[in-house]
Design a protein around this motif. Sequence first.
Motif, PDB file in Angstrom:
ATOM      1  N   ALA A   1     -11.873  82.498  98.463  1.00  0.00           N
ATOM      2  CA  ALA A   1     -11.917  81.568  98.811  1.00  0.00           C
ATOM      3  C   ALA A   1     -14.002  80.869  99.337  1.00  0.00           C
ATOM      4  O   ALA A   1     -14.607  80.080  99.338  1.00  0.00           O
TER       5      ALA A   1
ATOM      6  N   ARG B   1     -15.108  77.304  98.268  1.00  0.00           N
ATOM      7  CA  ARG B   1     -13.854  76.436  98.516  1.00  0.00           C
ATOM      8  C   ARG B   1     -12.898  77.354  99.443  1.00  0.00           C
ATOM      9  O   ARG B   1     -12.895  78.098 100.281  1.00  0.00           O
ATOM     10  N   ASP B   2     -11.857  75.939  99.907  1.00  0.00           N
ATOM     11  CA  ASP B   2     -10.757  76.301 101.125  1.00  0.00           C
ATOM     12  C   ASP B   2      -9.717  76.974 100.280  1.00  0.00           C
ATOM     13  O   ASP B   2      -9.899  77.054  98.589  1.00  0.00           O
TER      14      ASP B   2
ATOM     15  N   VAL C   1      -6.815  76.322 100.206  1.00  0.00           N
ATOM     16  CA  VAL C   1      -6.219  75.548  99.371  1.00  0.00           C
ATOM     17  C   VAL C   1      -5.695  75.070  98.321  1.00  0.00           C
ATOM     18  O   VAL C   1      -5.136  75.218  97.300  1.00  0.00           O
ATOM     19  N   THR C   2      -7.520  75.255  97.579  1.00  0.00           N
ATOM     20  CA  THR C   2      -7.778  75.362  96.707  1.00  0.00           C
ATOM     21  C   THR C   2      -7.564  75.684  95.460  1.00  0.00           C
ATOM     22  O   THR C   2      -6.780  75.639  94.480  1.00  0.00           O
ATOM     23  N   LEU C   3      -7.894  77.517  96.301  1.00  0.00           N
ATOM     24  CA  LEU C   3      -7.290  78.695  95.520  1.00  0.00           C
ATOM     25  C   LEU C   3      -5.726  78.510  95.038  1.00  0.00           C
ATOM     26  O   LEU C   3      -5.542  78.940  93.497  1.00  0.00           O
ATOM     27  N   ARG C   4      -5.015  77.843  96.274  1.00  0.00           N
ATOM     28  CA  ARG C   4      -3.631  78.184  95.534  1.00  0.00           C
ATOM     29  C   ARG C   4      -3.110  76.711  95.202  1.00  0.00           C
ATOM     30  O   ARG C   4      -3.300  77.340  93.753  1.00  0.00           O
ATOM     31  N   LYS C   5      -3.525  76.321  95.057  1.00  0.00           N
ATOM     32  CA  LYS C   5      -3.240  74.903  93.936  1.00  0.00           C
ATOM     33  C   LYS C   5      -4.069  75.429  92.491  1.00  0.00           C
ATOM     34  O   LYS C   5      -3.365  75.155  92.008  1.00  0.00           O
ATOM     35  N   TRP C   6      -5.440  75.873  92.625  1.00  0.00           N
ATOM     36  CA  TRP C   6      -6.710  76.735  91.388  1.00  0.00           C
ATOM     37  C   TRP C   6      -5.193  77.209  90.342  1.00  0.00           C
ATOM     38  O   TRP C   6      -4.977  77.664  89.553  1.00  0.00           O
TER      39      TRP C   6
ATOM     40  N   SER D   1      -1.918  75.587  88.983  1.00  0.00           N
ATOM     41  CA  SER D   1      -1.797  74.898  88.573  1.00  0.00           C
ATOM     42  C   SER D   1      -2.620  75.660  87.180  1.00  0.00           C
ATOM     43  O   SER D   1      -2.597  75.058  85.867  1.00  0.00           O
TER      44      SER D   1
ATOM     45  N   ARG E   1     -17.509  68.361  94.440  1.00  0.00           N
ATOM     46  CA  ARG E   1     -16.134  67.305  94.484  1.00  0.00           C
ATOM     47  C   ARG E   1     -16.852  66.451  93.390  1.00  0.00           C
ATOM     48  O   ARG E   1     -15.717  65.934  92.660  1.00  0.00           O
TER      49      ARG E   1
ATOM     50  N   ARG F   1     -16.064  69.198  87.400  1.00  0.00           N
ATOM     51  CA  ARG F   1     -14.247  69.035  86.974  1.00  0.00           C
ATOM     52  C   ARG F   1     -15.004  70.358  85.867  1.00  0.00           C
ATOM     53  O   ARG F   1     -14.989  70.776  85.414  1.00  0.00           O
TER      54      ARG F   1
END
Length: 164
Positions: free
Chosen positions: A76, A81-82, A84-89, A92, A137, A140
């Motif tokens: 991260a 990035r955070d 949390v963002t990488l876990r979400k990536w 998904s 942000r 995309r």
Amino acid sequence: MRDWDSEFASIAGETPATQFYPGSTRRISRRPVRTQIDPRSAEHARHDDTDGWDAKPQVRPYKGGYREFFGIGHLAKALRRDAVTLRKWENSGVIPKATYLIKGKTANGDRRLYTREQIEAIVQIAAQEGLFDGDPRGIRITDTNFTERVKEAFEALKSKEAAA
């Protein structure tokens, strides 16, 4: 009204006795008041500290030798990035699941580990795809070839390791 206790303490070279608010058992705090920090400068300081993402690797035994591993926080930091963002990536499918896992000490689950080569490949691809340009942000990630390229890089590293 004079505060004789603090005056005598300063003369004697002692620290003054603890002071309380009048009629209370709550101590008077002498700490400086915190001011509001500009969030842009805090964001900048968080990602651009003197320690790089690879400052503290986890050196673990692997296939008869030792190897450097890095957690998701290191990845991260490298991607600005955070975690949390990488876990979400990862959940998904934007980035592949971590190749190496170790059992977590708590019920929160296993810990994701990445090798130096994996993180360097992801960072290089992110830079080439323009993920570091401008405000994160506004980008995309689905409009880029980032996901496909990272998956190809992970597969290439996996086959390179299997051949060695």
